[in-house]
Write an enzyme that holds these catalytic residues in place. Structure first.
Site, short mmCIF file in Angstrom:
data_model
loop_
_atom_site.label_atom_id
_atom_site.label_comp_id
_atom_site.label_asym_id
_atom_site.label_seq_id
_atom_site.Cartn_x
_atom_site.Cartn_y
_atom_site.Cartn_z
N GLY A 47 0.83 -1.19 0.00
CA GLY A 47 0.00 0.00 0.00
C GLY A 47 0.86 1.24 0.00
N GLU A 63 -1.15 0.82 -5.73
CA GLU A 63 0.05 0.58 -4.93
C GLU A 63 0.36 -0.92 -4.82
OE1 GLU A 63 2.39 2.38 -3.44
OE2 GLU A 63 1.64 4.40 -3.78
N GLU A 67 3.85 -2.54 -6.07
CA GLU A 67 4.74 -3.16 -5.09
C GLU A 67 4.80 -4.68 -5.16
OE1 GLU A 67 3.39 -1.52 -1.37
OE2 GLU A 67 4.26 0.44 -1.82
N GLU A 119 11.18 -8.51 -0.89
CA GLU A 119 10.71 -9.90 -0.89
C GLU A 119 9.20 -9.89 -0.69
OE1 GLU A 119 11.51 -13.99 1.70
OE2 GLU A 119 12.82 -12.27 1.99
#
Length: 152
Positions: A47, A63, A67, A119
């Site tokens: 986010g 987001e 991401e 990760e």
């Protein structure tokens, strides 16, 4: 987004400002949630900060894609988290007003960028790693207790 933040910071420097943001909880078939390892080595939900003209559910979806590489659709508003503050590594002070959404995956595939996301991994309730801030700890805890439609 970067232009808006730069514009605001040009006026107020590092002083405390409100930032409107959104996060998504993505659950796999085993009931685990997706977390991202952020710079600094701690984990959090995908986010970030909303852009001008963007609805909060759209910010959560955008987001999350940026991401994680996953295209998601926000399905439920879990809660609103607004009584928190943070200081960024560059000294900027913020009060993040975060809407947390439950989301479903509708496309894409998991990928990291090595900058914002180091990760990606799914975690069950009893295996949550070290979370980078109290706000995300509360969001994750509330999700696993089944709370919805509330605010902190």
């Amino acid at each position: 987004m970067g232009d808006y933040i730069s514009y605001i910071r040009g006026m107020v420097g590092h002083e405390l400002v409100i930032m409107t943001a959104a996060c998504a909880v993505i659950e796999d078939d085993e009931g685990r949630i997706l977390l991202q390892k952020r710079p600094g080595g701690k984990w959090g939900l995908p986010g970030g900060i909303a852009e001008l003209g963007e609805a909060l559910h759209e910010a959560a979806e955008r987001e999350t894609f940026e991401e994680t590489g996953l295209k998601v659709r926000a399905k439920t508003l879990i809660g609103v988290y607004s009584r928190y503050s943070a200081e960024c590594s560059n000294g900027d002070k913020i009060q993040p007003m975060v809407a947390l959404f439950g989301a479903e995956v509708i496309g894409g595939e998991l990928k990291t960028d090595g900058v914002e996301t180091l990760e990606l991994k799914y975690f069950g309730k009893g295996e949550i790693p070290e979370i980078y801030c109290k706000q995300h700890e509360d969001m994750i805890g509330d999700y696993f207790t089944g709370k919805t439609g509330f605010f902190r």
